[in-house]
Design a protein around this motif. Structure first.
Motif, PDB file in Angstrom:
ATOM      1  N   VAL A  14       0.820  -1.214   0.000  1.00  0.00           N
ATOM      2  CA  VAL A  14       0.000   0.000   0.000  1.00  0.00           C
ATOM      3  C   VAL A  14       0.855   1.267   0.000  1.00  0.00           C
ATOM      4  O   VAL A  14       0.346   2.374  -0.133  1.00  0.00           O
ATOM      5  CB  VAL A  14      -0.982   0.019   1.193  1.00  0.00           C
ATOM      6  N   GLN A  15       2.164   1.090   0.149  1.00  0.00           N
ATOM      7  CA  GLN A  15       3.097   2.215   0.199  1.00  0.00           C
ATOM      8  C   GLN A  15       4.469   1.675  -0.160  1.00  0.00           C
ATOM      9  O   GLN A  15       4.818   0.556   0.217  1.00  0.00           O
ATOM     10  CB  GLN A  15       3.095   2.785   1.618  1.00  0.00           C
ATOM     11  N   ASN A  16       5.267   2.464  -0.875  1.00  0.00           N
ATOM     12  CA  ASN A  16       6.595   1.950  -1.211  1.00  0.00           C
ATOM     13  C   ASN A  16       7.723   2.949  -0.982  1.00  0.00           C
ATOM     14  O   ASN A  16       8.889   2.602  -1.164  1.00  0.00           O
ATOM     15  CB  ASN A  16       6.640   1.408  -2.637  1.00  0.00           C
ATOM     16  N   GLU A  17       7.421   4.163  -0.589  1.00  0.00           N
ATOM     17  CA  GLU A  17       8.446   5.179  -0.308  1.00  0.00           C
ATOM     18  C   GLU A  17       9.578   5.135  -1.327  1.00  0.00           C
ATOM     19  O   GLU A  17      10.749   5.102  -0.972  1.00  0.00           O
ATOM     20  CB  GLU A  17       8.996   5.023   1.114  1.00  0.00           C
ATOM     21  N   GLU A  18       9.193   5.068  -2.590  1.00  0.00           N
ATOM     22  CA  GLU A  18      10.135   5.098  -3.706  1.00  0.00           C
ATOM     23  C   GLU A  18      11.092   3.903  -3.755  1.00  0.00           C
ATOM     24  O   GLU A  18      12.197   4.000  -4.275  1.00  0.00           O
ATOM     25  CB  GLU A  18      10.896   6.416  -3.719  1.00  0.00           C
ATOM     26  N   CYS A  19      10.681   2.761  -3.201  1.00  0.00           N
ATOM     27  CA  CYS A  19      11.460   1.525  -3.330  1.00  0.00           C
ATOM     28  C   CYS A  19      11.223   0.975  -4.728  1.00  0.00           C
ATOM     29  O   CYS A  19      10.095   0.634  -5.082  1.00  0.00           O
ATOM     30  CB  CYS A  19      11.020   0.488  -2.292  1.00  0.00           C
ATOM     31  N   ASP A  20      12.261   0.891  -5.510  1.00  0.00           N
ATOM     32  CA  ASP A  20      12.118   0.438  -6.893  1.00  0.00           C
ATOM     33  C   ASP A  20      11.681  -1.014  -7.015  1.00  0.00           C
ATOM     34  O   ASP A  20      11.151  -1.420  -8.039  1.00  0.00           O
ATOM     35  CB  ASP A  20      13.442   0.614  -7.648  1.00  0.00           C
ATOM     36  N   THR A  24       3.115  -0.558  -5.601  1.00  0.00           N
ATOM     37  CA  THR A  24       1.894  -0.422  -4.816  1.00  0.00           C
ATOM     38  C   THR A  24       0.760  -1.145  -5.547  1.00  0.00           C
ATOM     39  O   THR A  24       0.778  -1.297  -6.763  1.00  0.00           O
ATOM     40  CB  THR A  24       1.520   1.063  -4.593  1.00  0.00           C
ATOM     41  N   ARG A  25      -0.191  -1.625  -4.761  1.00  0.00           N
ATOM     42  CA  ARG A  25      -1.367  -2.357  -5.229  1.00  0.00           C
ATOM     43  C   ARG A  25      -1.020  -3.736  -5.787  1.00  0.00           C
ATOM     44  O   ARG A  25      -1.780  -4.334  -6.524  1.00  0.00           O
ATOM     45  CB  ARG A  25      -2.166  -1.545  -6.252  1.00  0.00           C
ATOM     46  N   LYS A  26       0.161  -4.259  -5.441  1.00  0.00           N
ATOM     47  CA  LYS A  26       0.559  -5.594  -5.882  1.00  0.00           C
ATOM     48  C   LYS A  26       0.670  -6.513  -4.673  1.00  0.00           C
ATOM     49  O   LYS A  26       1.078  -6.094  -3.595  1.00  0.00           O
ATOM     50  CB  LYS A  26       1.908  -5.537  -6.606  1.00  0.00           C
ATOM     51  N   LEU A  53      13.789  -7.343   3.607  1.00  0.00           N
ATOM     52  CA  LEU A  53      12.988  -6.758   4.682  1.00  0.00           C
ATOM     53  C   LEU A  53      12.493  -5.380   4.277  1.00  0.00           C
ATOM     54  O   LEU A  53      13.243  -4.576   3.717  1.00  0.00           O
ATOM     55  CB  LEU A  53      13.824  -6.624   5.958  1.00  0.00           C
ATOM     56  N   TYR A  54      11.228  -5.132   4.594  1.00  0.00           N
ATOM     57  CA  TYR A  54      10.610  -3.822   4.387  1.00  0.00           C
ATOM     58  C   TYR A  54       9.792  -3.496   5.615  1.00  0.00           C
ATOM     59  O   TYR A  54       9.329  -4.401   6.329  1.00  0.00           O
ATOM     60  CB  TYR A  54       9.688  -3.841   3.165  1.00  0.00           C
ATOM     61  N   PRO A  55       9.540  -2.205   5.867  1.00  0.00           N
ATOM     62  CA  PRO A  55       8.683  -1.846   6.995  1.00  0.00           C
ATOM     63  C   PRO A  55       7.293  -2.484   6.844  1.00  0.00           C
ATOM     64  O   PRO A  55       6.707  -2.465   5.754  1.00  0.00           O
ATOM     65  CB  PRO A  55       8.592  -0.318   6.907  1.00  0.00           C
ATOM     66  N   ALA A  56       6.788  -3.042   7.918  1.00  0.00           N
ATOM     67  CA  ALA A  56       5.469  -3.681   7.884  1.00  0.00           C
ATOM     68  C   ALA A  56       4.379  -2.690   7.495  1.00  0.00           C
ATOM     69  O   ALA A  56       3.361  -3.080   6.922  1.00  0.00           O
ATOM     70  CB  ALA A  56       5.165  -4.311   9.240  1.00  0.00           C
ATOM     71  N   SER A  57       4.601  -1.406   7.759  1.00  0.00           N
ATOM     72  CA  SER A  57       3.604  -0.385   7.433  1.00  0.00           C
ATOM     73  C   SER A  57       3.393  -0.221   5.934  1.00  0.00           C
ATOM     74  O   SER A  57       2.423   0.397   5.510  1.00  0.00           O
ATOM     75  CB  SER A  57       4.000   0.958   8.049  1.00  0.00           C
ATOM     76  N   TYR A  58       4.259  -0.777   5.123  1.00  0.00           N
ATOM     77  CA  TYR A  58       4.116  -0.709   3.668  1.00  0.00           C
ATOM     78  C   TYR A  58       3.072  -1.688   3.145  1.00  0.00           C
ATOM     79  O   TYR A  58       2.716  -1.636   1.973  1.00  0.00           O
ATOM     80  CB  TYR A  58       5.436  -1.041   2.974  1.00  0.00           C
ATOM     81  N   VAL A  60      -0.489  -4.526   3.870  1.00  0.00           N
ATOM     82  CA  VAL A  60      -1.608  -5.068   4.640  1.00  0.00           C
ATOM     83  C   VAL A  60      -1.706  -6.543   4.276  1.00  0.00           C
ATOM     84  O   VAL A  60      -1.484  -6.934   3.124  1.00  0.00           O
ATOM     85  CB  VAL A  60      -2.952  -4.351   4.367  1.00  0.00           C
ATOM     86  N   ARG A  61      -2.003  -7.353   5.275  1.00  0.00           N
ATOM     87  CA  ARG A  61      -2.117  -8.794   5.050  1.00  0.00           C
ATOM     88  C   ARG A  61      -3.402  -9.102   4.292  1.00  0.00           C
ATOM     89  O   ARG A  61      -4.438  -8.488   4.544  1.00  0.00           O
ATOM     90  CB  ARG A  61      -2.111  -9.518   6.390  1.00  0.00           C
ATOM     91  N   VAL A  62      -3.331 -10.027   3.367  1.00  0.00           N
ATOM     92  CA  VAL A  62      -4.511 -10.440   2.599  1.00  0.00           C
ATOM     93  C   VAL A  62      -4.638 -11.958   2.674  1.00  0.00           C
ATOM     94  O   VAL A  62      -3.639 -12.675   2.771  1.00  0.00           O
ATOM     95  CB  VAL A  62      -4.450  -9.983   1.124  1.00  0.00           C
ATOM     96  N   HIS A  63      -5.858 -12.419   2.645  1.00  0.00           N
ATOM     97  CA  HIS A  63      -6.149 -13.852   2.617  1.00  0.00           C
ATOM     98  C   HIS A  63      -6.669 -14.173   1.217  1.00  0.00           C
ATOM     99  O   HIS A  63      -7.651 -13.587   0.767  1.00  0.00           O
ATOM    100  CB  HIS A  63      -7.190 -14.217   3.681  1.00  0.00           C
TER     101      HIS A  63
END
Length: 76
Positions: A14-20, A24-26, A53-58, A60-63
């Protein structure tokens, strides 16, 4: 049917802070890492094909339905 705790887990970016290596939305596959989770991170297989590793805030868990999990896992 109840799933085992060892089943694959997936997250939605939901967020990537410019991580190449994140889009987002994947949906990404999670690699279990208890220490990282305690520190507020999640280990995912990103666009490079490796797990990092990435911040968990980036995320949301999906089922996902089992067939969707299989399709994502087969794609790499």
């Amino acid at each position: 049917m109840r799933r085992k705790q060892t089943d694959r887990r997936f997250v939605l970016c939901v967020q990537n802070e410019e991580c190449d290596d994140l889009e987002t939305r994947k949906v990404y596959r999670v690699v279990p890492d208890e220490k990282a989770e305690k520190d507020g991170y999640v280990r995912v297989v990103d666009e490079s094909g490796d797990d990092y590793l990435y911040p968990a805030s980036y995320f949301v868990r999906v089922h996902l339905p089992h067939k969707a999990e299989q399709a994502i896992a087969a794609a790499g």
